[in-house]
Motif scaffolding. Structure first.
Motif: not given
Length: 153
Positions: A31-32, A138-139, A144-148
């Motif tokens: 995961g991440c 890939s992020r 990131v914003t919550q929900g992305e």
């Protein structure tokens, strides 16, 4: 393929870079992780949402597992060594057995008890029962914003 979304705002990091050997070796699953935005503040309050839709099969104050309709388990673990806090700073908003939607509030986390003890606020997102290295976001390195979307199953 189902999207796994960010449960909090922050910077995405590889599990290999997490300061917990169980997660960094992907023993729990691939995961991440996310270094939450604002978690460096002693009194940060984070609303943590479900990264997928499914059934909340396990709920601890500091961690939860959602099983998708396809039978895939996704673990969200809030902080490192936060089990030692025995629930202090965590306010669950759902119960085991509940059906939850991706983006639905699961837990509100006030990070000061973790910060007081020197526990990192890193949020780990791991897919259970998958081979290490089989999922890579890939992020990694991105904010990131919550929900992305972080990755797909």
């Amino acid at each position: 393929m189902s999207a796994v979304i960010a449960p909090v705002d922050g910077r995405v990091i590889a599990l290999a870079d997490v300061a917990d050997p169980v997660f960094s070796a992907e023993m729990v699953g691939p995961g991440c992780a996310i270094e939450p935005a604002g978690s460096e503040e002693m009194d940060a309050e984070l609303d943590v949402v479900s990264p997928v839709s499914g059934t909340l099969v396990k709920l601890h104050p500091h961690a939860f597992v959602i099983t998708t309709a396809e039978g895939v388990g996704v673990l969200v673990h809030l902080g490192i060594d936060t089990v030692q806090l025995k629930g202090e700073g965590f306010e669950p908003h759902v119960a085991e057995g509940d059906e939850v939607s991706a983006g639905q509030l699961v837990t509100r986390w006030t990070t000061w008890p973790a910060a007081r003890e020197g526990y990192p606020a890193t949020v780990m997102i791991a897919v259970l029962d998958r081979e290490p290295g089989s999922i890579v976001s890939s992020r990694v390195g991105d904010d990131v914003t919550q929900g992305e979307e972080l990755f797909t199953l």
